[in-house]
Each structure stands twice: as structure tokens, then as C-alpha cells.
Design an enzyme around this catalytic site. Structure first.
Site, short mmCIF file in Angstrom:
data_model
loop_
_atom_site.label_atom_id
_atom_site.label_comp_id
_atom_site.label_asym_id
_atom_site.label_seq_id
_atom_site.Cartn_x
_atom_site.Cartn_y
_atom_site.Cartn_z
CG HIS A 1 -12.29 -7.13 4.52
ND1 HIS A 1 -11.86 -8.01 5.49
CD2 HIS A 1 -11.48 -7.33 3.45
CE1 HIS A 1 -10.84 -8.71 5.03
NE2 HIS A 1 -10.58 -8.32 3.80
CD GLU B 1 -1.98 -2.30 1.25
OE1 GLU B 1 -0.88 -2.66 1.72
OE2 GLU B 1 -2.91 -3.10 0.99
#
Lengths: 330, 334
Positions: free
Chosen positions: A133, A64
Site C-alpha cells: 500500500h 485488476e
């Protein structure tokens, strides 16, 4: 994007905006984990690599920091990158690049370097995704000058705002609520519609109270407004669409109109975006209020995987209905 | 009485190498002269934060001179004053920045000393986050690939920065996509106060290159020619589409980490050894050995550079500080 009789979904709108921008401008690239061959875990980038090649629709390692940092460096050197975080929860891994680097780039170089990058991320709960999530992280980024934060609720806005984000000269964080992705279809103008960043949308006019919200909150508010309309209470819905910069004039208009403000978001309540909206109303619009401000937001908790605990902490339409009834009766 | 005259040992170097060394030397003297003034201004309380390149100059200049300013790009960290000079940043600009003056073209006095930014020279904006610029270099290389340009991105970091996760992600990304990046580590043995053996369990940062699938070289940062040739090779390799290279230069940190550091964690012997490892006298000797420089010339040159830097300082000091109302400008595009 060919539209069916009933238009396209939010997800198809994101895909269409990316496709049209990739076709329009050779500087536009889409990078991220699984965005290429797979077309994204939600299919937001489906078909794009086949159409635009593996270099411009780039599958990256699970990195990321590099996804964000590469997008920033590429933006500085002439590209218009759209970097996807597979889930907003993973943006925290790249927090330095977004907050310390992208947000400060233009300011710290006194206008020398621009950073026209879009960070896209699916966010939000309600899919049994568990704590990694499901998070709503928009407030972190609204706190940082130099960033723009966009949260569309409808297919038409998703398409038009993503185009605006890609064409913007500054870093834009583009949050896509997972519960908006396939919620409904909407006809989107075939023309190259660009929805301006920073302008709220009056989703529904009303007279009795205002729901000021964004993202999935708009859908909850619509549901609540339908229920309350049957009871003779007419709810006005303001979809902020952009959180930074916030359309304060639109907030002022709706509060002046109804005198009652119900702020709804799925993110945690404490220090959330709603706190800023409430503070703005209290500071600037106090004399327009006929009732105390009300906030509906998550219960300051991490998002659990199991259903009962998740339902206990994440706002749903019933929470909005109950709060709206109470506020209307004040 | 016959006096035997022993001729000076002659080193024969190709003319272009001599020319290069001469250039490196002049830039290193300039960096040293600026560095000296910054520390003095720091002690006078006129510069708030001094970060020094002292000891790193030759490694920086020898690598930076392989770039084409304005075509290639450079992604520095805060110790890269000499590399910045090599790419065309001027002492005057550096002093403007250190003094926090409005007309500092790099950050308008918003950033600490030596946090450069010069889009026209291809110098990315430096942040204080160690290794924060490495992913940007990889992004610049990716942009070059997409846009069909043959530019190379060179990025610099210290042995401290080598420990950052950003370094790993940047190197892996660059290697996977065979992007035109040159990673230059300036290993001075200290991450502020933490010595190398407490930063890494391997002997050299360059050892890690193999794990990313790129060549790695560990070199004496005082050997201008060797470092320059290695950097040239890395740049050519990058430009040819063969991917990134990691060059580790071993350099002394001759001074404290910054003006806010007392260096008390090093023993007097360690500090003295670092100061004694100054690479400039060696370069000067090299130039003298090939008759490219005499003692008198060297002294005169340094005197002139110092005088020029003092004149730059006078000009910079006379410049105004920013208007307070400017603070929120350039948060967004104007």
C-alpha cells in the site's frame, strides 16, 4: 463541489472532477473495487454512484486484470472509462493490460483503435501501509511509449489534470499521492478549468538552485524552500505535474536560471524518473550547470510497515533541506 | 442385364441451413487457400511468421456468422483467420499483413500474421498475449450496456488461453454483470506443445462455465450447423440481457503451432490423426448429400478461389514496405 472558505482538498478535487465529467459526458464511467456503494477506500468516488447509478459507477470484483481490460475494451467501443486501482501496488497485477494492451493499441492498429482510458491509482508511502500500500511505481509506466503519466501535487492541478486525462484520446495513468489527499485546501476556480497534460508548473521562483520534482516531492520542496529562504538561499521549485510526456523545456528554463539542479522523488533512486531527468540535463544542458546534479530519492528498498524502517528509506523534507544546503554551498 | 442404381442417400435440410452450409464451405475454402499460400510464402522466406487456422475453420466461421459486422464486436486470438474472413476481412488484407506491407489496414505490417484489427467490422486488435483480448470483449459488452446498444461481443481463445488468469477474470466479470458476451474456445488439444491433460484437470473447458454461472457447451467443431445454432442461441441470450455463454468447439490442429514450430513433440501417428480430422471433406459430403454441391463444382470453386488468392498475393507483393520514418507514428493520437 461547494468550496469552503479555504477551498477544497486534493481528494475533494478528484471527486469534483469525476462528478463534473460524469455529468458533462454520458460516455464517462468510473469502475473499480469499492468505488460504488462505499465510494472508494479513500472516498475519492463518494456519492457518485448515488448520483449516476450503479452501471456508470460500477463496483467490480477484485480483478485488476479485468478492471483494466474492461476499461480498455469499453474505451475502444465508445466510453471514457476511469478505472481505479485501489492502490498503485496492485497495478502490477494488470501490467499486461496496461503495458501490452492499452499502450500499444493505437500504434499496433495504425491509428485504427483509440484507447481513451484513465487509470487512477493512489500511490506513495508514509501511511504505514507496508509494501503493498506504499509503492511509487510511476517509472515502470514512463518507460512505455503510448502511455501518459500524470502526477498532480495540488488540489487545483488534481482537478484540472483529471479532467484533461478524461478528455484525452490516449491512455493516461493518473497517480494520486496519498499524502497529498488531505494535506491542504486550495481554492479551485469554479470554471471548468482543464490543466493541460505535459506542461510543468513553476511552483515557486528562486535564484540559487532548482528543485525539480512532482507529487509529494513538491510539498517537501516547499518546506525546504521556506527553511532555506530564512538562510538567504532562494529555491526555485519546478512541479513537473506530468512525467510522460515530460516538459523538458521547463526543465531547461529552470536549470538555465539557477545553474543547479536537485531532483527529488519518493520512488526508488535506481532507474527512477530522476535518472531520466538527470540524463536529459547532462546531455542537453551541461553548459548551464554550475554544480553536479543531485538526486534525492528512496533508498532502493521495499517499503516496510514499521515506522523506523520506513522513515529510514523514504525521503522526507529534512533530506531535501540537507541536499539543498549542500548544493547551494557548492 | 439390369443394373441396379442405388440412389444417393438424400439428407433433407431446411433451405436456410443448406444456404448457411454453402456459405461456410466457401469461406472455409477461402481460408484454406490463404493458409496454403501463407505457408508457401513462409517457406520462401517472404512471410516471417505463419499462424494457421487449419482445422479450426468451420468452428470459427459457424460462430462468426452469427454476428452483425459493424454492430457486434469480435475479439480474436491469432488463429482466427477464417473467422476474420467471415466478418469481411479479405484475403488481400491478410496477405498485406503477412508480408509486412505499409498498406495493411490492420496493423500496417507492424504485427505478426493474422493479428487483425478492423474497427469498422467491430474486430478488436489482436495481441499475441493469449486471452489478452477476453477482458476487452467484456469491456465492449459493458460499453454496449452503458450506451444502450444491443450489440454482442464474441471472443475467441484456444485451450491454451483457457489457462490464463485473464480468462478467469473476464468470464467472472461478464457473468457477475450479465454482460452480452459469447466466449468461444477453440480446443485443439495443444497449447503449442503442451497437451490438454497437462493444461487442465477437467475433461472440458466448458465444464468451467457452471462455476461462473453461465451455460457451457462442448461441441464437435466440425459440425457447422450445430455450432452455428449454439452460437445463435448464445447471441440471442446475450442480446436479451441474460448474460454470457461459453461454447467450446473441439477442433484438430492439422499443422504445427506456427511456422517456427517443428511439431516434433507429436508422434507421426498423432500428426497424421490431426491432419486426417480435416473438417472440410465432411462438410463437402454434407453438401453433396443434399445436392447442394457436386464434385465438379467443388473442384472448380476451389480452383477459382485459389486463383483469386494468387492474384491477391501478386497485388500484395507489389505493395511497398513502410517508410522507416513511420515507425513512431500513432504512438499517440494524431
Amino acid at each position: 463541489m461547494t468550496q469552503g472558505q479555504h477551498g477544497i482538498t486534493f481528494l475533494e478535487a478528484v471527486n469534483a472532477a469525476l462528478r463534473e465529467e460524469l455529468a458533462r459526458d454520458a460516455r464517462v464511467v468510473a469502475i473499480g473495487e469499492d468505488v460504488g456503494r462505499k465510494g472508494g477506500v479513500f472516498r475519492a468516488t463518494a456519492g457518485l454512484q448515488a448520483e449516476f447509478g450503479a452501471l456508470r459507477v460500477l463496483d467490480t470484483p477484485i480483478s485488476e486484470i479485468a478492471i483494466a481490460g474492461v476499461a480498455i475494451g469499453a474505451a475502444m467501443r465508445g466510453l471514457r472509462p476511469v478505472a481505479e486501482f485501489q492502490f498503485a501496488d496492485y497495478m502490477q497485477v494488470a501490467f499486461d493490460q496496461i503495458v501490452n494492451q492499452a499502450a500499444t493499441m493505437r500504434w499496433r492498429s495504425v491509428g485504427g483503435w483509440g484507447c481513451p482510458v484513465v487509470f487512477r491509482a493512489p500511490f506513495g508511502a508514509g501511511v504505514h501501509g507496508g509494501v503493498y500500500h506504499s509503492q511509487s511505481v510511476e517509472a515502470f509506466y514512463c518507460h512505455v511509449p503510448g502511455l501518459k503519466v500524470v502526477v498532480p501535487a495540488t488540489p487545483r492541478d488534481a482537478k484540472g489534470l483529471l479532467k484533461a486525462a478524461i478528455r484525452d484520446e490516449d491512455p493516461v495513468i493518473f497517480f494520486e499521492h496519498k499524502q497529498s489527499y488531505r494535506r491542504f485546501r486550495e481554492t479551485v476556480p469554479d470554471a471548468d478549468e482543464v490543466v493541460p497534460i505535459g506542461v510543468a508548473r513553476l511552483d515557486r521562483p528562486g535564484r540559487d538552485l532548482s528543485v525539480i520534482t512532482y507529487g509529494v516531492g513538491v510539498h517537501h520542496a516547499r518546506h525546504a524552500a521556506d527553511v532555506l529562504a530564512a538562510e538567504g538561499v532562494f529555491v526555485e521549485i519546478l512541479d513537473l505535474r506530468t512525467l510522460a510526456p515530460m516538459d523538458r523545456a521547463a526543465i531547461a528554463r529552470t536549470v538555465a536560471n539557477t545553474g543547479k539542479a536537485l531532483i527529488v522523488h519518493e520512488a526508488n533512486k535506481t532507474m527512477g524518473v530522476g535518472a531520466e531527468i538527470a540524463a536529459f540535463i547532462a546531455e542537453e544542458l551541461f553548459m548551464d550547470l554550475d554544480a553536479p546534479l543531485v538526486r534525492v530519492a528512496a533508498a532502493d528498498c521495499h517499503v516496510p510497515y514499521n515506522g523506523p524502517e520506513e522513515e529510514a528509506i523514504i525521503p522526507n523534507p529534512d533530506w531535501v533541506i540537507a541536499a539543498a544546503r549542500k548544493l547551494a554551498a557548492f | 442385364v439390369a443394373v441396379a442404381i442405388t440412389p444417393k442417400p438424400q439428407t433433407s435440410l431446411p433451405a436456410q441451413d443448406v444456404q448457411l452450409l454453402r456459405r461456410v464451405y466457401r469461406l472455409a475454402l477461402t481460408a484454406r487457400a490463404v493458409d496454403e499460400r501463407l505457408w508457401i510464402l513462409g517457406r520462401q522466406g517472404r512471410v516471417n511468421f505463419v499462424l494457421t487456422a487449419r482445422g479450426h475453420e468451420i468452428a470459427q466461421i459457424a460462430t462468426a456468422l452469427t454476428l452483425r459486422p459493424g454492430i457486434d464486436s469480435a475479439w480474436f486470438y491469432y488463429r482466427d483467420l477464417a473467422a476474420a474472413l467471415a466478418l469481411g476481412v479479405t484475403p488481400y488484407e491478410i496477405l498485406l499483413g503477412a508480408l509486412g506491407r505499409a498498406s495493411d489496414p490492420h496493423s500496417g505490417g507492424r504485427q505478426l500474421t493474422a493479428h487483425f484489427s478492423a474497427p469498422k467490422l467491430g474486430i478488436g486488435s489482436v495481441s499475441s498475449v493469449v486471452a489478452g483480448g477476453l477482458p476487452h470483449a467484456v469491456g465492449a459488452a459493458y460499453a454496449a450496456r452503458v450506451l444502450g446498444q444491443d450489440s454482442v461481443a464474441m471472443t475467441y481463445f484456444g485451450d491454451g488461453g483457457a489457462s490464463s488468469g485473464q480468462t478467469h477474470e473476464a468470464m467472472n466479470f461478464a457473468a457477475v454483470h450479465r454482460l452480452p458476451v459469447v466466449f468461444v474456445c477453440e480446443n485443439n488439444g495443444y497449447a503449442l506443445s503442451v497437451p490438454l491433460e497437462q493444461q487442465m484437470a477437467v475433461g472440458s473447458v466448458a465444464d468451467r462455465a457452471a462455476a461462473y454461472g453461465m451455460p457451457g457447451r462442448s461441441m464437435d467443431g466440425a459440425d457447422a450447423l450445430a455450432v452455428h445454432h449454439a452460437a445463435c442461441e448464445a447471441v440471442q441470450r446475450a442480446r436479451a440481457g441474460r448474460g454470457p455463454t461459453l461454447i467450446e468447439t473441439r477442433v484438430p490442429r492439422m499443422l504445427p503451432h506456427s511456422s517456427q514450430d517443428d511439431d516434433a513433440y507429436r508422434t507421426p501417428d498423432e500428426r497424421q490423426a490431426a491432419a486426417g480430422a480435416d473438417p472440410l471433406p465432411r462438410l463437402r459430403g454434407q453438401l453433396m448429400d443434399c445436392d447442394a454441391l457436386s464434385d465438379d463444382q467443388a473442384e472448380a470453386e476451389f480452383d477459382q478461389i485459389r486463383a483469386d488468392v494468387l492474384a491477391d498475393e501478386d497485388r500484395a507483393v507489389a505493395q511497398p514496405e513502410p517508410e522507416p520514418a513511420r515507425a513512431r507514428r500513432w504512438l499517440y493520437a494524431e
